[in-house]
Design a protein around this motif. Structure first.
Motif, PDB file in Angstrom:
ATOM      1  N   PHE A 173       0.829  -1.207   0.000  1.00 18.11           N
ATOM      2  CA  PHE A 173       0.000   0.000   0.000  1.00 18.11           C
ATOM      3  C   PHE A 173       0.867   1.261   0.000  1.00 18.11           C
ATOM      4  N   ALA A 174       1.839   1.314   0.917  1.00 16.25           N
ATOM      5  CA  ALA A 174       2.705   2.490   1.008  1.00 16.25           C
ATOM      6  C   ALA A 174       3.565   2.633  -0.241  1.00 16.25           C
ATOM      7  N   GLY A 175       4.033   1.501  -0.774  1.00 14.07           N
ATOM      8  CA  GLY A 175       4.826   1.562  -1.997  1.00 14.07           C
ATOM      9  C   GLY A 175       4.047   2.183  -3.136  1.00 14.07           C
ATOM     10  N   ARG A 176       2.779   1.809  -3.260  1.00 16.38           N
ATOM     11  CA  ARG A 176       1.937   2.387  -4.315  1.00 16.38           C
ATOM     12  C   ARG A 176       1.661   3.863  -4.059  1.00 16.38           C
ATOM     13  N   ARG A 177       1.426   4.214  -2.797  1.00 18.78           N
ATOM     14  CA  ARG A 177       1.143   5.610  -2.450  1.00 18.78           C
ATOM     15  C   ARG A 177       2.340   6.510  -2.782  1.00 18.78           C
ATOM     16  N   PHE A 178       3.544   6.037  -2.499  1.00 16.65           N
ATOM     17  CA  PHE A 178       4.731   6.834  -2.817  1.00 16.65           C
ATOM     18  C   PHE A 178       4.914   6.965  -4.333  1.00 16.65           C
ATOM     19  N   ALA A 179       4.473   5.959  -5.077  1.00 17.71           N
ATOM     20  CA  ALA A 179       4.542   6.042  -6.541  1.00 17.71           C
ATOM     21  C   ALA A 179       3.558   7.066  -7.074  1.00 17.71           C
ATOM     22  N   GLN A 180       2.392   7.167  -6.454  1.00 15.51           N
ATOM     23  CA  GLN A 180       1.328   8.050  -6.933  1.00 15.51           C
ATOM     24  C   GLN A 180       1.472   9.484  -6.440  1.00 15.51           C
ATOM     25  N   ASN A 181       1.932   9.641  -5.208  1.00 22.20           N
ATOM     26  CA  ASN A 181       1.950  10.950  -4.558  1.00 22.20           C
ATOM     27  C   ASN A 181       3.286  11.658  -4.779  1.00 22.20           C
ATOM     28  N   ARG A 182       3.351  12.462  -5.802  1.00 24.13           N
ATOM     29  CA  ARG A 182       4.600  13.146  -6.149  1.00 24.13           C
ATOM     30  C   ARG A 182       4.851  14.406  -5.325  1.00 24.13           C
ATOM     31  N   LYS A 183       3.824  14.884  -4.631  1.00 26.61           N
ATOM     32  CA  LYS A 183       3.976  16.114  -3.840  1.00 26.61           C
ATOM     33  C   LYS A 183       4.469  15.852  -2.414  1.00 26.61           C
ATOM     34  N   GLY A 184       4.374  14.596  -1.977  1.00 24.95           N
ATOM     35  CA  GLY A 184       4.871  14.244  -0.651  1.00 24.95           C
ATOM     36  C   GLY A 184       3.976  14.664   0.490  1.00 24.95           C
ATOM     37  N   ASP A 194      -2.971   7.753   4.549  1.00 26.04           N
ATOM     38  CA  ASP A 194      -1.557   7.477   4.771  1.00 26.04           C
ATOM     39  C   ASP A 194      -1.231   7.451   6.264  1.00 26.04           C
ATOM     40  N   TRP A 195      -1.779   8.421   7.007  1.00 23.14           N
ATOM     41  CA  TRP A 195      -1.522   8.467   8.448  1.00 23.14           C
ATOM     42  C   TRP A 195      -2.113   7.252   9.147  1.00 23.14           C
ATOM     43  N   ILE A 196      -3.306   6.865   8.752  1.00 17.96           N
ATOM     44  CA  ILE A 196      -3.938   5.677   9.353  1.00 17.96           C
ATOM     45  C   ILE A 196      -3.108   4.433   9.066  1.00 17.96           C
ATOM     46  N   ALA A 197      -2.644   4.306   7.817  1.00 15.49           N
ATOM     47  CA  ALA A 197      -1.851   3.137   7.428  1.00 15.49           C
ATOM     48  C   ALA A 197      -0.558   3.065   8.226  1.00 15.49           C
ATOM     49  N   VAL A 198       0.128   4.188   8.382  1.00 12.39           N
ATOM     50  CA  VAL A 198       1.366   4.219   9.164  1.00 12.39           C
ATOM     51  C   VAL A 198       1.089   3.803  10.607  1.00 12.39           C
ATOM     52  N   GLY A 199      -0.028   4.290  11.147  1.00 11.20           N
ATOM     53  CA  GLY A 199      -0.400   3.918  12.509  1.00 11.20           C
ATOM     54  C   GLY A 199      -0.610   2.421  12.655  1.00 11.20           C
ATOM     55  N   PHE A 200      -1.284   1.809  11.685  1.00 15.56           N
ATOM     56  CA  PHE A 200      -1.509   0.365  11.708  1.00 15.56           C
ATOM     57  C   PHE A 200      -0.180  -0.392  11.617  1.00 15.56           C
ATOM     58  N   MET A 201       0.742   0.103  10.791  1.00 15.28           N
ATOM     59  CA  MET A 201       2.034  -0.564  10.620  1.00 15.28           C
ATOM     60  C   MET A 201       2.824  -0.577  11.923  1.00 15.28           C
ATOM     61  N   TYR A 239       6.577   7.687   8.392  1.00 18.75           N
ATOM     62  CA  TYR A 239       5.960   8.748   9.189  1.00 18.75           C
ATOM     63  C   TYR A 239       6.785  10.033   9.095  1.00 18.75           C
ATOM     64  N   LYS A 240       8.101   9.909   9.246  1.00 13.05           N
ATOM     65  CA  LYS A 240       8.977  11.086   9.160  1.00 13.05           C
ATOM     66  C   LYS A 240       8.915  11.711   7.772  1.00 13.05           C
ATOM     67  N   ALA A 241       8.886  10.861   6.745  1.00  8.86           N
ATOM     68  CA  ALA A 241       8.824  11.379   5.374  1.00  8.86           C
ATOM     69  C   ALA A 241       7.530  12.159   5.151  1.00  8.86           C
ATOM     70  N   TYR A 242       6.424  11.660   5.716  1.00  8.68           N
ATOM     71  CA  TYR A 242       5.150  12.362   5.583  1.00  8.68           C
ATOM     72  C   TYR A 242       5.148  13.658   6.397  1.00  8.68           C
ATOM     73  N   ARG A 243       5.630  13.570   7.641  1.00  7.58           N
ATOM     74  CA  ARG A 243       5.580  14.736   8.535  1.00  7.58           C
ATOM     75  C   ARG A 243       6.420  15.883   7.989  1.00  7.58           C
ATOM     76  N   ARG A 244       7.569  15.543   7.429  1.00  6.86           N
ATOM     77  CA  ARG A 244       8.459  16.573   6.896  1.00  6.86           C
ATOM     78  C   ARG A 244       8.158  16.915   5.438  1.00  6.86           C
TER      79      ARG A 244
END
Length: 204
Positions: free
Chosen positions: A74-85, A91-98, A138-143
């Motif tokens: 899921f995260a791999g696909r999201r990083f492929a799709q989300n070019r703005k970061g 995404d936050w929910i998924a990171v929390g589950f991980m 999480y850090k990549a998303y937060r920053r």
């Protein structure tokens, strides 16, 4: 189970073959994108069948591994799709589950250790990876730094991590080893250095 298991196996075969096509094809080309999309839906099929199977069999180990494996795809696909970061609520929910899955693995590892179940080694390793990978994302998303080369590196790491999960499942089912935990950990030990090398090539 008699209906879920064949679908689970078929989804695993699809994910494994698609990941091979994605790895071998030129990045950014149509075949790579199609293979990656097929791989994701194969992993989704694995996840959606593993959850009810784990509940039916009261298998907490499988339940946690299902979340761990699917997050990577899921995260791999999201990083492929989300070019703005910029992360979305999903995404936050998924990171929390991980991260929660990683902590759950550590708790189960302690219980397995008390029971002299050698699978505590698997849970310790996978729990560590779940927390590290989840926190890294999480850090990549937060920053909001998952752009450019870093975005590609996060995409690569997660997709390859999901591929390790599929290879591990094939190995566990088809190869008997004396140490119960070894087939679970072996693909991670062998493929992780490749991921590190590819990340180095991407980031240099």
């Amino acid at each position: 189970m008699e209906y879920l298991l064949p679908i689970h196996i078929l989804a695993g075969i699809i994910a494994l073959l698609a990941s091979a096509f994605a790895i071998c094809s030129e990045k950014g080309k149509k075949i790579h994108i199609t293979a990656g999309r097929t791989y994701f839906w194969g992993m989704a099929g694995i996840f959606l069948t593993a959850l009810p199977m784990s509940i039916i069999t009261s298998n907490v180990f499988l339940f946690l591994i299902a979340f761990f494996s699917f997050y990577l795809a899921f995260a791999g696909r999201r990083f492929a799709q989300n070019r703005k970061g910029i992360a979305s609520i999903v995404d936050w929910i998924a990171v929390g589950f991980m991260i929660a899955a990683g902590l759950g693995m550590w708790v189960l590892a302690v219980l397995y250790s008390i029971e002299n179940n050698s699978q505590y080694i698997t849970l310790t390793v996978f729990g560590f990876l779940a927390i590290v990978l989840g926190y890294t994302d999480y850090k990549a998303y937060r920053r909001q730094e998952a752009t450019g080369k870093k975005r590609i590196a996060r995409h690569l790491s997660n997709m390859m991590g999901g591929t390790i999960a599929v290879v591990t499942a094939v190995l566990v089912v088809n190869v008997n080893m004396e140490s119960q935990w070894l087939p679970w950990v072996l693909p991670t030990l062998l493929i992780t250095p490749v991921i590190i090398y590819w990340n180095w090539k991407v980031m240099k």
